[in-house]
Motif scaffolding. Sequence first.
Motif, PDB file in Angstrom:
ATOM      1  N   VAL A 143       0.842  -1.202   0.000  1.00 47.69           N
ATOM      2  CA  VAL A 143       0.000   0.000   0.000  1.00 47.69           C
ATOM      3  C   VAL A 143       0.873   1.246   0.000  1.00 47.69           C
ATOM      4  O   VAL A 143       0.576   2.237  -0.684  1.00 47.69           O
ATOM      5  CB  VAL A 143      -0.949  -0.006   1.219  1.00 47.69           C
ATOM      6  CG1 VAL A 143      -1.610   1.351   1.401  1.00 47.69           C
ATOM      7  CG2 VAL A 143      -2.019  -1.084   1.052  1.00 47.69           C
ATOM      8  N   GLY A 144       1.977   1.206   0.742  1.00 49.36           N
ATOM      9  CA  GLY A 144       2.875   2.345   0.767  1.00 49.36           C
ATOM     10  C   GLY A 144       3.578   2.571  -0.556  1.00 49.36           C
ATOM     11  O   GLY A 144       3.820   3.718  -0.949  1.00 49.36           O
ATOM     12  N   ARG A 145       3.893   1.491  -1.262  1.00 49.90           N
ATOM     13  CA  ARG A 145       4.602   1.628  -2.543  1.00 49.90           C
ATOM     14  C   ARG A 145       3.671   1.980  -3.695  1.00 49.90           C
ATOM     15  O   ARG A 145       4.093   2.590  -4.680  1.00 49.90           O
ATOM     16  CB  ARG A 145       5.339   0.316  -2.888  1.00 49.90           C
ATOM     17  CG  ARG A 145       6.479  -0.005  -1.957  1.00 49.90           C
ATOM     18  CD  ARG A 145       7.411  -1.052  -2.540  1.00 49.90           C
ATOM     19  NE  ARG A 145       6.760  -2.315  -2.849  1.00 49.90           N
ATOM     20  CZ  ARG A 145       6.521  -3.280  -1.951  1.00 49.90           C
ATOM     21  NH1 ARG A 145       6.858  -3.104  -0.686  1.00 49.90           N
ATOM     22  NH2 ARG A 145       5.950  -4.417  -2.313  1.00 49.90           N
ATOM     23  N   TYR A 146       2.404   1.589  -3.587  1.00 52.62           N
ATOM     24  CA  TYR A 146       1.472   1.753  -4.711  1.00 52.62           C
ATOM     25  C   TYR A 146       0.184   2.442  -4.249  1.00 52.62           C
ATOM     26  O   TYR A 146      -0.909   1.859  -4.278  1.00 52.62           O
ATOM     27  CB  TYR A 146       1.165   0.390  -5.336  1.00 52.62           C
ATOM     28  CG  TYR A 146       2.415  -0.339  -5.739  1.00 52.62           C
ATOM     29  CD1 TYR A 146       3.189   0.103  -6.818  1.00 52.62           C
ATOM     30  CD2 TYR A 146       2.874  -1.449  -5.026  1.00 52.62           C
ATOM     31  CE1 TYR A 146       4.361  -0.533  -7.169  1.00 52.62           C
ATOM     32  CE2 TYR A 146       4.043  -2.096  -5.380  1.00 52.62           C
ATOM     33  CZ  TYR A 146       4.781  -1.635  -6.449  1.00 52.62           C
ATOM     34  OH  TYR A 146       5.946  -2.273  -6.795  1.00 52.62           O
ATOM     35  N   PRO A 147       0.298   3.692  -3.822  1.00 53.22           N
ATOM     36  CA  PRO A 147      -0.870   4.385  -3.262  1.00 53.22           C
ATOM     37  C   PRO A 147      -1.976   4.660  -4.276  1.00 53.22           C
ATOM     38  O   PRO A 147      -3.124   4.904  -3.887  1.00 53.22           O
ATOM     39  CB  PRO A 147      -0.260   5.697  -2.740  1.00 53.22           C
ATOM     40  CG  PRO A 147       0.966   5.910  -3.585  1.00 53.22           C
ATOM     41  CD  PRO A 147       1.502   4.538  -3.839  1.00 53.22           C
ATOM     42  N   ALA A 148      -1.649   4.619  -5.571  1.00 45.84           N
ATOM     43  CA  ALA A 148      -2.659   4.926  -6.590  1.00 45.84           C
ATOM     44  C   ALA A 148      -3.406   3.693  -7.078  1.00 45.84           C
ATOM     45  O   ALA A 148      -4.296   3.810  -7.933  1.00 45.84           O
ATOM     46  CB  ALA A 148      -2.000   5.622  -7.779  1.00 45.84           C
TER      47      ALA A 148
END
Length: 283
Positions: free
Chosen positions: A187-192
């Motif tokens: 979730v932190g790496r791929y917020p979009a």
Amino acid sequence: MMVHMSEFASVLRSWRDRVRPEEVGLPAGPGRRTPGLRREELAALAGVSVDYVVRLEQGRAENPSAQLLGALATALRLTVAERDHLFRVAGAAPPSRGIVPRHVTPGVQRIVDRLGDVPLAVFTATHDIVLWNDLWAAVNGDPEQYSGIERNLVWRHFMHGHDGVAWDDAHQEDFSSDLAADLRAAVGRYPADRDLAELVARLRRGSSEFERRWDTGRIAEHRASRKTVHTPVGPIEIDCDVLSVPGGDLRIVVYTVVPGTEDAAKLDLLRVTGLQQFTSAPS
């Protein structure tokens, strides 16, 4: 747009011609006019009709979906740069860095092709299975029987349990906690990534066990474990190791057994029986 679709048609034909059938598990066979894939073979690999492939190669099909473009890129074994070019000339934005990578590079494809003597699968950073070999399916059950969210390991673990896999209580707790912590790191790496956000929201609503672990705020990655998997030829004790793919954030999960053991003999038997009886194998 017509100029772009002309370029799209051109590269699609060129890339189809360069893929040898044996590279994608198809027999080369006699009587081929070109060394590459036939249109019907590309259609089958990408999950579309032959007529649609024809229209794409003639520049007559506009606005192909991102899902289709991704399927074509995988079927054609494109590099990341080639995949991005395919998206652009189709009038679509290449996958964003804020979206979980799903593209399987040619190198990863070859690893799966060559290591047929061990169960092996490729997962995204959110534990969606995207590629596997026959022996993986024989041990774990065929992922083809699932689609959508049901192909996600975290979803199946917390929502359906792990019938067919034996762990002690400590390992069960560690594995479950690692899955939740790994998902939080994604979730932190791929917020979009909307699909990732929806997966987490549904897990938090549907599983108190996932919610409990999510609330700890832990960040971690699952790397290795030992477990007993119940297969059609009996229980097999397996070492599970997770290898990272640099640059693509994919994970290659590999099962191995100790050579010369009863477990090795059972795995050899599964190589022979293949997918014939795995309807009773764990999912």
